[in-house]
Design a protein around this motif. Structure first.
Motif, PDB file in Angstrom:
ATOM      1  N   TRP A  61      -9.565  -1.676   4.404  1.00  0.00           N
ATOM      2  CA  TRP A  61      -8.851  -0.467   4.028  1.00  0.00           C
ATOM      3  C   TRP A  61      -9.827   0.665   3.750  1.00  0.00           C
ATOM      4  CZ3 TRP A  61     -10.847   0.778  -0.601  1.00  0.00           C
ATOM      5  CH2 TRP A  61     -11.161  -0.225  -1.510  1.00  0.00           C
ATOM      6  N   TYR A  71       0.814  -1.217   0.000  1.00  0.00           N
ATOM      7  CA  TYR A  71       0.000   0.000   0.000  1.00  0.00           C
ATOM      8  C   TYR A  71       0.843   1.260   0.000  1.00  0.00           C
ATOM      9  CZ  TYR A  71      -4.473  -2.161  -0.115  1.00  0.00           C
ATOM     10  OH  TYR A  71      -5.563  -2.855  -0.557  1.00  0.00           O
ATOM     11  N   VAL A 129      -4.535   1.357   5.549  1.00  0.00           N
ATOM     12  CA  VAL A 129      -4.870   0.002   5.976  1.00  0.00           C
ATOM     13  C   VAL A 129      -5.435   0.114   7.390  1.00  0.00           C
ATOM     14  CG1 VAL A 129      -3.997  -2.314   6.431  1.00  0.00           C
ATOM     15  CG2 VAL A 129      -3.099  -0.990   4.494  1.00  0.00           C
TER      16      VAL A 129
END
Length: 144
Positions: free
Chosen positions: A82, A10, A66
């Protein structure tokens, strides 16, 4: 290990960093999406998926947070929740979309992602006011 791999993934998505994204994936990675989505079919292959996220980032200025990770030490699977803060080009108004993903790993690398969310040009209705405030604080730190 899986938790950190997801966080690294991410972080690379947030930067649109192709090389860092490729380092997260197996050569034969597959990312499945619910329809409707920008990807009309699963995105398969390390370089294809990395470049897909580079294009998404460039188009929507996405910032993923997240929220929750379940990644037991045993096994090769993990699941997360998320929040994606993004700007639809059609409206120019920043919105938040919530979702969940199921991961399969191979040798510490992401082999498969199954994403579950509904992409709309309005905030997801899944957040409490407390969660909204917490995420906005995080967004302010990330986007400076």
């Amino acid at each position: 290990m899986k938790r950190q791999a997801i966080l690294d993934y991410y972080a690379a998505c947030n930067r649109g960093d192709v090389a860092a994204l490729e380092a997260c994936f197996t050569e034969d990675v597959v990312h499945w999406f619910l329809a409707p989505n920008l990807a009309p079919a699963p995105v398969a292959g390390r370089s294809y998926l990395a470049n897909y996220w580079r294009k998404v980032q460039a188009r929507f200025d996405g910032r993923w947070v997240v929220d929750h990770v379940l990644a037991p030490d045993e096994g090769d699977e993990a699941v997360i929740e998320w929040t994606l803060f993004w700007t639809p080009p059609e409206t120019g108004v920043r919105v938040a979309t919530r979702g969940a993903e199921w991961y399969v790993f191979d040798g510490g690398l992401i082999k498969e992602i199954r994403a579950y969310y509904r992409q709309e040009h309005a905030d997801s209705g899944l957040r409490s006011e407390e969660h909204t405030s917490e995420l906005q604080s995080h967004l302010n730190l990330v986007c400076r």
